[in-house]
Design a protein around this motif. Structure first.
Motif, short mmCIF file in Angstrom:
data_model
loop_
_atom_site.label_atom_id
_atom_site.label_comp_id
_atom_site.label_asym_id
_atom_site.label_seq_id
_atom_site.Cartn_x
_atom_site.Cartn_y
_atom_site.Cartn_z
N TRP A 95 43.90 67.00 2.15
CA TRP A 95 43.51 68.10 3.03
C TRP A 95 42.96 67.59 4.37
O TRP A 95 43.30 68.13 5.42
N LYS A 98 45.62 67.05 7.02
CA LYS A 98 46.40 68.18 7.54
C LYS A 98 45.55 69.34 8.03
O LYS A 98 46.07 70.26 8.64
N GLU A 99 44.24 69.30 7.80
CA GLU A 99 43.43 70.47 8.13
C GLU A 99 43.40 70.80 9.62
O GLU A 99 43.37 71.97 10.00
#
Length: 137
Positions: A95, A98-99
């Motif tokens: 995460w 890509k957050e």
């Protein structure tokens, strides 16, 4: 007409998200020579074309969002670039990797749906030109 606070919020969102996005686009544009050879090609259009499309979304379209020029139209490739980055290129990444792309994606969707607000070139055109109303409503 929307309340001034909403227009100020949209202005802040456009300027903040697009300015920060432009940093990513500029790094890609300035690194063209090295990056165009092996840039991710998730859509199968070629490394150089994928890089050019990313630069268009992250630099050119982000630059249009700052003053609010063709805002909803510019938000489409901006948002699509983040869909590709966050949900395809970095799909298997943790995460934390890509957050940021997903956050930019959400900003792009909000801008596309809400429009540019009163403090934009689009709003000025809407006041002056009959067809300009399609830019902001």
């Amino acid at each position: 007409s929307e309340p001034t606070t909403i227009s100020v919020a949209l202005l802040l969102l456009r300027v903040a998200a697009a300015s920060m996005m432009m940093v990513h686009g500029w790094s890609k544009a300035s690194g063209w020579g090295e990056m165009s050879v092996d840039f991710p090609d998730p859509l199968g259009v070629g490394h150089a074309t994928s890089l050019a499309l990313a630069i268009f979304g992250e630099l050119v379209c982000a630059a249009a969002l700052i003053p609010g020029v063709l805002t909803r139209l510019a938000a489409i490739p901006y948002t699509f670039t983040m869909i590709v980055a966050g949900l395809i290129v970095h799909a298997d990444d943790p995460w934390g990797r890509k957050e940021l792309a997903v956050l930019y994606l959400v900003c792009g969707v909000v801008i596309a749906v809400a429009g540019p607000g009163r403090f934009s070139v689009d709003a000025q055109l809407a006041r002056k030109l009959e067809w300009g109303k399609y830019l902001v409503s």
